[in-house]
Design an enzyme around this catalytic site. Structure first.
Site, PDB file in Angstrom:
ATOM      1  N   ASN A 114      62.278  -7.931  82.527  1.00 26.25           N
ATOM      2  CA  ASN A 114      63.193  -7.439  81.470  1.00 26.25           C
ATOM      3  C   ASN A 114      62.546  -7.379  80.094  1.00 26.25           C
ATOM      4  OD1 ASN A 114      65.105  -7.297  83.409  1.00 26.25           O
ATOM      5  ND2 ASN A 114      66.371  -9.018  82.671  1.00 26.25           N
ATOM      6  N   LYS A 166      37.062  13.146  99.860  1.00 30.19           N
ATOM      7  CA  LYS A 166      37.668  14.205  99.035  1.00 30.19           C
ATOM      8  C   LYS A 166      37.553  15.516  99.806  1.00 30.19           C
ATOM      9  CE  LYS A 166      38.219  11.433  95.470  1.00 30.19           C
ATOM     10  NZ  LYS A 166      39.477  11.077  94.844  1.00 30.19           N
ATOM     11  N   LYS A 168      41.204  14.949  97.929  1.00 30.07           N
ATOM     12  CA  LYS A 168      42.054  13.753  97.998  1.00 30.07           C
ATOM     13  C   LYS A 168      43.001  13.823  99.184  1.00 30.07           C
ATOM     14  CE  LYS A 168      43.201  12.030  93.972  1.00 30.07           C
ATOM     15  NZ  LYS A 168      43.431  10.733  93.314  1.00 30.07           N
ATOM     16  N   LYS A 192      36.658   4.820 102.105  1.00 32.24           N
ATOM     17  CA  LYS A 192      38.074   4.494 101.980  1.00 32.24           C
ATOM     18  C   LYS A 192      38.910   5.767 102.057  1.00 32.24           C
ATOM     19  CE  LYS A 192      39.969   3.711  97.836  1.00 32.24           C
ATOM     20  NZ  LYS A 192      40.515   5.002  97.409  1.00 32.24           N
ATOM     21  N   ASN A 193      40.154   5.590 102.584  1.00 37.67           N
ATOM     22  CA  ASN A 193      41.151   6.654 102.405  1.00 37.67           C
ATOM     23  C   ASN A 193      41.404   6.762 100.909  1.00 37.67           C
ATOM     24  OD1 ASN A 193      43.266   5.748 105.232  1.00 37.67           O
ATOM     25  ND2 ASN A 193      41.804   7.389 105.105  1.00 37.67           N
ATOM     26  N   ASP A 194      41.787   7.933 100.460  1.00 42.59           N
ATOM     27  CA  ASP A 194      42.210   8.028  99.072  1.00 42.59           C
ATOM     28  C   ASP A 194      43.613   7.447  98.940  1.00 42.59           C
ATOM     29  OD1 ASP A 194      41.062  10.540  96.770  1.00 42.59           O
ATOM     30  OD2 ASP A 194      41.806   8.516  96.441  1.00 42.59           O
ATOM     31  N   GLU A 195      44.000   7.129  97.698  1.00 46.98           N
ATOM     32  CA  GLU A 195      45.225   6.337  97.537  1.00 46.98           C
ATOM     33  C   GLU A 195      46.495   7.021  98.047  1.00 46.98           C
ATOM     34  OE1 GLU A 195      43.425   7.472  95.055  1.00 46.98           O
ATOM     35  OE2 GLU A 195      44.757   8.669  93.823  1.00 46.98           O
ATOM     36  N   HIS A 287      44.482  -1.101  95.834  1.00 48.16           N
ATOM     37  CA  HIS A 287      44.299   0.054  94.950  1.00 48.16           C
ATOM     38  C   HIS A 287      45.398  -0.014  93.890  1.00 48.16           C
ATOM     39  CE1 HIS A 287      44.013   4.091  93.377  1.00 48.16           C
ATOM     40  NE2 HIS A 287      42.842   4.203  93.971  1.00 48.16           N
ATOM     41  N   ARG A 288      45.036   0.297  92.659  1.00 49.92           N
ATOM     42  CA  ARG A 288      45.985  -0.007  91.568  1.00 49.92           C
ATOM     43  C   ARG A 288      46.609   1.252  90.946  1.00 49.92           C
ATOM     44  NH1 ARG A 288      41.895  -1.351  86.513  1.00 49.92           N
ATOM     45  NH2 ARG A 288      40.762   0.631  86.697  1.00 49.92           N
ATOM     46  N   HIS A 321      40.510  -2.727  92.346  1.00 47.13           N
ATOM     47  CA  HIS A 321      39.803  -1.839  91.424  1.00 47.13           C
ATOM     48  C   HIS A 321      39.931  -2.418  90.017  1.00 47.13           C
ATOM     49  CE1 HIS A 321      39.397   1.911  94.058  1.00 47.13           C
ATOM     50  NE2 HIS A 321      39.893   0.961  94.835  1.00 47.13           N
ATOM     51  N   LYS A 329      35.422   8.163  84.802  1.00 45.62           N
ATOM     52  CA  LYS A 329      36.382   9.131  84.240  1.00 45.62           C
ATOM     53  C   LYS A 329      37.641   8.475  83.678  1.00 45.62           C
ATOM     54  CE  LYS A 329      38.844  10.031  88.599  1.00 45.62           C
ATOM     55  NZ  LYS A 329      39.009  10.937  89.756  1.00 45.62           N
ATOM     56  N   SER A 398      35.171   2.201  90.665  1.00 47.26           N
ATOM     57  CA  SER A 398      35.381   3.558  91.153  1.00 47.26           C
ATOM     58  C   SER A 398      35.990   4.391  90.034  1.00 47.26           C
ATOM     59  CB  SER A 398      36.346   3.479  92.346  1.00 47.26           C
ATOM     60  OG  SER A 398      36.664   4.737  92.824  1.00 47.26           O
TER      61      SER A 398
HETATM   62  C1  CAP Z   1      38.085   8.033  92.508  1.00 46.14           C
HETATM   63  C2  CAP Z   1      39.488   7.835  93.040  1.00 46.14           C
HETATM   64  C3  CAP Z   1      40.018   6.460  92.786  1.00 46.14           C
HETATM   65  C4  CAP Z   1      39.921   6.057  91.354  1.00 46.14           C
HETATM   66  C5  CAP Z   1      40.981   5.040  90.981  1.00 46.14           C
HETATM   67  C6  CAP Z   1      40.434   8.877  92.466  1.00 46.14           C
HETATM   68  O1  CAP Z   1      37.684   9.314  92.875  1.00 46.14           O
HETATM   69  O2  CAP Z   1      39.514   8.009  94.428  1.00 46.14           O
HETATM   70  O3  CAP Z   1      41.359   6.451  93.247  1.00 46.14           O
HETATM   71  O4  CAP Z   1      38.723   5.427  91.238  1.00 46.14           O
HETATM   72  O5  CAP Z   1      40.709   4.611  89.690  1.00 46.14           O
HETATM   73  O6  CAP Z   1      41.308   9.238  93.223  1.00 46.14           O
HETATM   74  O7  CAP Z   1      40.274   9.180  91.289  1.00 46.14           O
HETATM   75  P1  CAP Z   1      36.389   9.884  92.144  1.00 46.14           P
HETATM   76  P2  CAP Z   1      40.422   3.064  89.416  1.00 46.14           P
HETATM   77  O8  CAP Z   1      35.240   8.993  92.515  1.00 46.14           O
HETATM   78  O9  CAP Z   1      36.216  11.278  92.664  1.00 46.14           O
HETATM   79  O10 CAP Z   1      36.680   9.828  90.682  1.00 46.14           O
HETATM   80  O11 CAP Z   1      39.272   2.720  90.311  1.00 46.14           O
HETATM   81  O12 CAP Z   1      40.092   3.013  87.951  1.00 46.14           O
HETATM   82  O13 CAP Z   1      41.669   2.323  89.771  1.00 46.14           O
HETATM   83 MG    MG Z   2      41.614   7.901  94.672  1.00 43.13          MG
END
Ligand code: CAP
Ligand code: MG
Length: 484
Positions: A114, A166, A168, A192-195, A287-288, A321, A329, A398
């Site tokens: 809150n 990728k 993604k 890893k799988n992407d998020e 993953h955050r 992460h 980036k 990453s």
């Molecule tokens: C990186 C990534 C990760 C980010 C998350 C993306 O891809 O897979 O999820 O690193 O950021 O989707 O952007 P790239 P953080 O290598 O192509 O940038 O690690 O800061 O949580």
């Molecule tokens: Mg990602």
């Protein structure tokens, strides 16, 4: 005397119950300590606003209530220090107010719940948190760690080198597995799988898992090296999450060759802790995604990367992460990202305001250490540090990295005990994933040999192509299929 003391007179009776600028020994083990950056709202002074934050994040509300008791007052969070110049407040939380059984979600609901929405603040950001040793033993902490992954992979003295597949999303299961194979056969350790990868109709989860297993088996056979895949098990509900975990486990992956990835913020802390408790022998990859809403440096309301990372370790994440300190980036800085990375990696490490010891046995507890040393029957205890403290939580680095940036990050980090995953940094290589993996390996070899990557690239074509592309943005000739 604390300069804020002159503001005490401005407090009403309710507010006064949440302030004790003379608190003796806040580090006596009773309190979880927190530092917030706070800018008051609603024409309050900082001490008034701080007391309202302490009230709302522990036992109170906006008025003193007739139902409070002498005992409930004992549980009040207490503002115990204020820095008027830097707009900082220190708050001590009697940690017995938190749900028993090692529940992290409950703590966060108190301290960044809150209060983030209150009118009494116009800025409130938790910058650091300190857990007393007495509190740590009630929380899981990591189980399967980076050390276990290193042992499985046989990789030491360098970062674990990984990628994110990728695009993604949008590959079929077979196409996805092909890219995994290309990266692993190019020498990469970890995929890893992407998020957001889950069970989309064009990439059936079950098929993706099965094809990844085939790709991994082929790559392991051809390279003679073990490989790891981190599967995103985030799902609509716990039953489906567990179904995905079991599916992976039953597809024949050997222990150590797979990790479970959870989108810890969008899937939630209960999902993180459920996985930690059900699968203590699997690397738990936090993953955050969405953390930026709380952690971006320019956000006045939320919490720091350090705070997120410390709670992820408390919850039992094997790795989280922690950002590229601005090299990649995403927004970030060494002060934010490296502080977080080191704090979860080491048994004792400085944060922004507190030095956190993750030891569960106070270092000066000679008696316990003597018993442990004499405890030959359980020598395994001495080999397994978990009885003495929370195990390491691995920084996962990453976001916009590529082989030409590896050394820059390691130089800022000052050590190589982390996993790095590069998505575009591998798959955008002019000749594709296999060569992108080779370029990443070569960049790491160059670092370990202390050779400038440009010099090393003279005899390593894939790295030269990566430098050309990522640094000079010079597209090289069209993708050639044949493999040299
Ligand atoms: C990186 C990534 C990760 C980010 C998350 C993306 O891809 O897979 O999820 O690193 O950021 O989707 O952007 P790239 P953080 O290598 O192509 O940038 O690690 O800061 O949580
Ligand atoms: Mg990602």
């Amino acid at each position: 005397m604390n300069p804020a003391a002159k503001l005490l007179k401005s407090l009403n009776s309710k507010q006064r119950a949440y302030v004790n600028l003379d608190l003796k020994a806040p580090k006596n083990g009773e309190y979880m300590l927190v530092v917030f950056h706070l800018i008051p709202g609603e024409k309050l002074n900082i001490l008034q606003a701080a007391s309202e934050v302490a009230a709302e994040s522990s036992t109170g509300t906006n008025f003193k209530v007739s139902t409070e008791t002498a005992f409930s007052r004992e549980l009040n969070a207490l503002v115990y220090n204020v820095d008027l110049k830097r707009n900082l407040i220190w708050v001590a939380y009697p940690w017995r107010i938190f749900d028993r059984g090692g529940n992290v979600q409950n703590i966060l609901t108190f301290v960044v719940g809150n209060v983030l929405g209150m009118k009494e603040i116009s800025a409130l950001k938790m910058l650091d948190v300190w857990f007393p040793t007495e509190m740590l033993e009630h929380y899981d902490g990591p189980s399967y760690t980076l050390d276990d992954m290193r042992k499985y992979l046989g990789v030491y003295g360098r970062p674990i080198l990984g990628t994110i597949i990728k695009p993604k999303i949008g590959l079929t299961a077979a196409e996805y597995a092909e890219v995994c194979y290309d990266f692993w056969s190019g020498g990469g350790d970890f995929v890893k799988n992407d998020e957001p990868q889950a069970n989309q109709d064009f990439c059936d989860y079950e098929k993706m898992v099965k094809f990844v297993k085939k790709a991994m088996d082929k790559a392991v056979k051809e390279t003679g090296h073990k490989k790891v895949h981190s599967f995103n098990v985030s799902a609509s509900d716990f039953d489906e999450m567990i179904r995905r975990c079991e599916l992976i486990r039953k597809t024949g992956f050997e222990k150590g060759s797979y990790a479970y990835l959870i989108d810890g913020i969008t899937a939630g802390w209960m999902a993180v802790q459920t996985l930690r408790r059900k699968y203590p022998n699997v690397f738990l990859h936090f993953h955050r995604a969405a953390h930026g809403a709380f952690t971006r440096p320019e956000n006045p309301i939320g919490f720091s990367v350090l705070v997120l990372s410390k709670f992820a370790k408390l919850a039992g994440a094997s790795g989280i992460h922690t950002g590229t300190a601005g090299v990649g980036k995403m927004k970030g800085s060494p002060d934010e990202d490296i502080t977080a990375a080191k704090n979860i990696l080491h048994l004792i490490s400085k944060g922004h305001f507190f030095e956190q010891s993750w030891a569960q046995v106070p270092q000066n507890d000679e008696q316990v250490l003597k018993i442990a040393k004499e405890d030959y029957a359980n020598h395994v205890i001495l080999n397994d540090d978990s009885w003495r403290g929370m195990k390491k939580c691995c920084p996962i680095i990453s976001g916009g990295l590529n082989p030409t940036k590896l050394k820059s990050f390691i130089d800022i980090m000052g050590e190589v005990d982390f996993i790095t995953t590069m998505g575009a940094g591998v798959h955008a290589h002019p000749r594709g994933t296999y060569y992108g993996a080779k370029a990443l390996i070569q960049a790491c070899e160059a670092y370990n040999k202390g050779i400038n990557i440009r010099a090393y690239a003279k005899s390593h074509k894939e790295l030269a192509e990566a430098i050309n592309f990522f640094e000079n943005r010079k597209e090289t000739k069209a993708l050639s299929n044949e493999r040299s």
